[in-house]
Each structure stands twice: as C-alpha cells, then as structure tokens.
Design an enzyme around this catalytic site. Structure first.
Site, short mmCIF file in Angstrom:
data_model
loop_
_atom_site.label_atom_id
_atom_site.label_comp_id
_atom_site.label_asym_id
_atom_site.label_seq_id
_atom_site.Cartn_x
_atom_site.Cartn_y
_atom_site.Cartn_z
N ASP A 104 0.76 -1.14 0.01
CA ASP A 104 0.07 -0.01 0.05
C ASP A 104 0.87 1.38 0.12
O ASP A 104 0.49 2.25 0.26
CB ASP A 104 -0.72 -0.08 1.27
CG ASP A 104 -0.17 -0.06 2.53
OD1 ASP A 104 1.00 -0.32 2.49
OD2 ASP A 104 -0.86 0.27 3.61
N ARG A 112 9.77 27.22 -0.08
CA ARG A 112 9.17 28.33 -0.21
C ARG A 112 7.98 28.65 0.34
O ARG A 112 7.44 30.00 0.25
CB ARG A 112 8.85 28.07 -1.93
CG ARG A 112 9.96 28.02 -2.66
CD ARG A 112 9.55 27.67 -4.23
NE ARG A 112 9.54 26.21 -4.20
CZ ARG A 112 9.27 25.84 -5.62
NH1 ARG A 112 8.95 26.48 -6.65
NH2 ARG A 112 8.99 24.43 -5.57
N HIS A 124 15.82 28.31 0.56
CA HIS A 124 15.23 29.38 -0.01
C HIS A 124 15.38 30.82 0.51
O HIS A 124 15.52 31.76 -0.03
CB HIS A 124 13.97 28.93 -0.07
CG HIS A 124 13.03 29.95 -0.90
ND1 HIS A 124 13.57 30.43 -2.13
CD2 HIS A 124 12.00 30.56 -0.60
CE1 HIS A 124 12.30 31.24 -2.49
NE2 HIS A 124 11.73 31.32 -1.56
N LYS A 142 10.35 42.37 -11.96
CA LYS A 142 9.17 41.95 -12.53
C LYS A 142 7.66 42.56 -12.16
O LYS A 142 7.62 42.59 -10.93
CB LYS A 142 9.20 40.49 -12.39
CG LYS A 142 7.82 39.53 -13.25
CD LYS A 142 8.41 37.94 -13.15
CE LYS A 142 8.07 37.66 -11.56
NZ LYS A 142 8.09 36.24 -11.52
N ASP A 157 12.04 25.95 -11.06
CA ASP A 157 10.81 25.06 -10.90
C ASP A 157 10.17 24.90 -12.31
O ASP A 157 10.60 24.21 -13.19
CB ASP A 157 9.96 25.44 -9.85
CG ASP A 157 8.90 24.44 -9.57
OD1 ASP A 157 8.67 23.50 -10.36
OD2 ASP A 157 8.32 24.45 -8.38
N SER A 158 9.23 25.67 -12.74
CA SER A 158 8.71 25.68 -14.04
C SER A 158 9.53 26.26 -15.01
O SER A 158 9.54 25.87 -16.09
CB SER A 158 7.30 26.42 -13.79
OG SER A 158 7.45 27.86 -13.96
N GLY A 210 9.58 29.36 -15.68
CA GLY A 210 9.02 30.64 -15.85
C GLY A 210 9.94 31.98 -15.78
O GLY A 210 10.23 32.74 -16.62
N THR A 211 10.12 31.93 -14.56
CA THR A 211 10.98 33.19 -13.98
C THR A 211 12.38 33.34 -14.84
O THR A 211 12.53 34.52 -15.39
CB THR A 211 11.34 33.02 -12.44
OG1 THR A 211 10.39 32.56 -11.81
CG2 THR A 211 12.08 34.05 -11.95
C1 R5P Z 1 11.38 32.29 -6.10
O1 R5P Z 1 11.48 33.13 -5.26
C2 R5P Z 1 12.62 31.42 -6.25
O2 R5P Z 1 13.70 31.85 -5.92
C3 R5P Z 1 12.44 30.94 -7.72
O3 R5P Z 1 12.65 32.07 -8.58
C4 R5P Z 1 11.23 30.18 -8.47
O4 R5P Z 1 10.93 29.26 -7.35
C5 R5P Z 1 11.33 29.86 -9.40
O5 R5P Z 1 10.30 29.13 -10.05
P1 R5P Z 1 9.83 28.91 -11.55
O6 R5P Z 1 11.00 28.46 -12.32
O7 R5P Z 1 8.48 28.04 -11.47
O8 R5P Z 1 9.55 30.30 -12.09
#
Ligand code: R5P
Length: 311
Positions: free
Chosen positions: A34, A93, A127, A191, A221-222, A224-225
């Site tokens: 499980d 985070r 972080h 930004k 992470d994604s 995007g930033t």
């Molecule tokens: C945010 O404060 C972190 O330092 C990173 O900039 C953020 O987690 C990056 O996330 P993502 O790659 O999704 O834009």
C-alpha cells in the site's frame, strides 16, 4: 561516522560517501503493497555519528516521509547523533503566510524533522536563510556559490560579465556571487504586473548591453521566472545569458521550456537527482556539490569550522 541514504538521490549519497572514503551504511528502504515506507538498518549504528542524506525533492511528500522514518529508525537503533542532510529542502518556499488562513509549511516540516529525532540539519542554499530559525537544533546552510564561481571563471572568465538577480528577492545571493567574480557588476530583473490579467513587464535595473549575463537563483521549478528573465535580458542587449541555479526542481515542461529559451546554458547542481529529460538536454549541465557536502560533514564530525569553507 556513518553515511546513510534514502532513495531520493543515491548517486549524490554515494559521491559524498566516496569523498569521505566510507561505504554507505547497509540499509534498505522499501515499500509495503500500500506504499507504506519500511526502513531496516542492517548494521550496528549504536553510539555512531550518523548522516542521513535525503533531499526532499519530487515526490516531495514520499521523500520527506522516508527521511522521517529513517531518522526514527536511527534514533531507535541508539545512534549517538543524527544529522539530516537535506541538500534540497522541499517546502522551503512556504516560509511565510502569503495571505490569511494559509500555512507556514516550512516550519511544519522543520518541526517534523526535529520531532522525528534529528539532532542537526545540513542543507544547501535554503530558499531563505531565516528558515534556519525554524529549527531549534543546529543547522548549517551551505552555499553552491564557490562551485559556481569556479565554473564561471573557467568558462566565461574572459568575457565582460554581469551578474543578474531574476527578482528583487535574490539580490543578496547575486551580490555574493558577484563579489566572488572579482566584483562583477550587478543587475536586477524587476518583474511587474500592473493589474491582474495584464502581461508581466520585465524592467531591467542596470545596463546589460554588451554583457555576458550570469543569472543566479536558488530554484528553477517551472522555468518561467528564468526563461522570461533571459528573454528580457537579450532584448535589452545582453550578448548571452547563462543561468546558475542550485536546485534543478524542473517540474512539468520545464526542461523543454529551457531547451527552447533564450538561455545559452542552464547550470544546476546535483542537490536533486537529474531526470532523463535533464540528462538528455544539451542546454543543461550539472555541477556536483558532493565534495562540498562531504567536506562539511567531515568538519561537523570533527567539530571544526564549516563557515570557513566559504572564506
Ligand atoms: C522564488 O522566489 C525562487 O527563488 C525561484 O525564482 C522560483 O521558485 C522559480 O520558480 P519558476 O521556475 O517556477 O518560475
């Protein structure tokens, strides 16, 4: 001293053990049908100084639970001191309440690790530095900056560099790297979204024209930033944009976003085990921080200075 590993990043644990010229502690971390986690330590750890290596990356909840159960097993096996080596600290985070009725999950995770029985925590590029204060046990927060700075000097040292923070929150980290790069100049990506639903406007603070930009952050992470920041820097006249990020979380379509971005290269560390997509990307390179973590472990065991690693 003993080095034990969960399943989250075995190659990193092996490399750390290799640096310390120690075998990994013989243990098995298995699943019941499980998915319950079951840990068995197959050698005596009574009275030992044990370091359990387990970044709490994807799948974050499983890896966290594995860490907690490993700590519990070590405590019940009478280890003298247990250090949770969590190079990537998941949930970091969530370090404050972004709105009413929201959790501070980083504090909850710190409580869980402490309650499980850890005596110390060793992490890297948390972080936010103040997460150390969420623990009432000693913590050491390592920085990948010396490893990154050496790589930048070797590959881009002959260029006109500019260190860039992708957001206002990362300026301290960027300034620290710039200092290691012979006081390279600093720029900041600001930004802004003036109204909800309006597209983001990236204002660049600093003149990046003709510069080889080095974007630095703790997490991708994604993507995007970073990818948006890279495009904004190229639009502002940068000659190239390379990103150095400690923790390659790289969720979902992040790798393909990086592959199709304005980034010349994304350099991450092995704090998180690289996926096949990451390994197969010719735009992503992985630096190891195993010797840095290994040396910090040696110093903790010897009770000598860890901070002097960054002098
Ligand atoms: C945010 O404060 C972190 O330092 C990173 O900039 C953020 O987690 C990056 O996330 P993502 O790659 O999704 O834009």
């Amino acid at each position: 001293m003993k080095i034990m590993s969960g399943n989250s990043n075995l190659p990193l644990a092996r490399a750390i053990a290799g640096y310390l010229e120690l075998p990994l502690t013989d243990a098995s971390v298995r699943r019941f049908a499980d998915e319950e986690i079951f840990v068995e330590i197959h050698e005596n750890v009574r009275g030992e100084d044990v370091f359990i290596v387990q970044p709490t990356s994807y799948p974050a909840n499983d890896n966290l639970m594995e860490l907690l159960i490993c700590i519990d097993a070590l405590r019940r096996a009478s280890a003298k001191r247990i250090t949770a080596v969590v190079p990537y600290f998941g949930y970091a985070r969530q370090d404050r309440k972004p709105g009413p009725r929201t959790p501070i999950s980083a504090k909850l995770v710190a409580n869980l690790i402490t309650e499980a029985g850890a005596d110390r925590v060793l992490s890297a590029d948390l972080h936010a530095g103040q997460i150390q204060g969420f623990f009432d046990i000693p913590t050491d927060n390592l920085y990948a900056a010396p490893v990154m700075a050496a790589d930048i000097q070797a590959r881009y040292g002959d260029q006109s560099l500019m260190v860039v923070s992708p957001d206002v929150g990362g300026v301290v980290r960027a300034r620290a790297l710039a200092k290691r790069l012979d006081n390279a100049p600093l720029a900041i990506v600001d930004k802004r979204r003036d109204k909800p639903g309006q597209s983001e406007v990236m204002n660049i603070i600093g003149d990046v024209k003709g510069r080889a930009c080095i974007l630095i952050d703790d997490i991708i992470d994604s993507g995007g930033t970073l990818c948006n920041a890279a495009q904004a820097l190229m639009d502002a006249g940068a000659v190239s944009v390379t990103a150095y990020i400690t923790h390659g979380v790289l969720s979902g379509a992040a790798v393909s976003r990086v592959n199709n971005s304005a980034l010349k290269e994304l350099v991450i560390t092995d704090s998180i085990l690289a996926t096949d997509a990451t390994k197969n990307s010719d735009r992503i390179r992985v630096l190891t921080i195993a010797p840095l973590i290994g040396e910090a472990i040696r110093r903790i065991a010897d009770e000598s200075s860890v901070s002097s690693l960054f002098d």
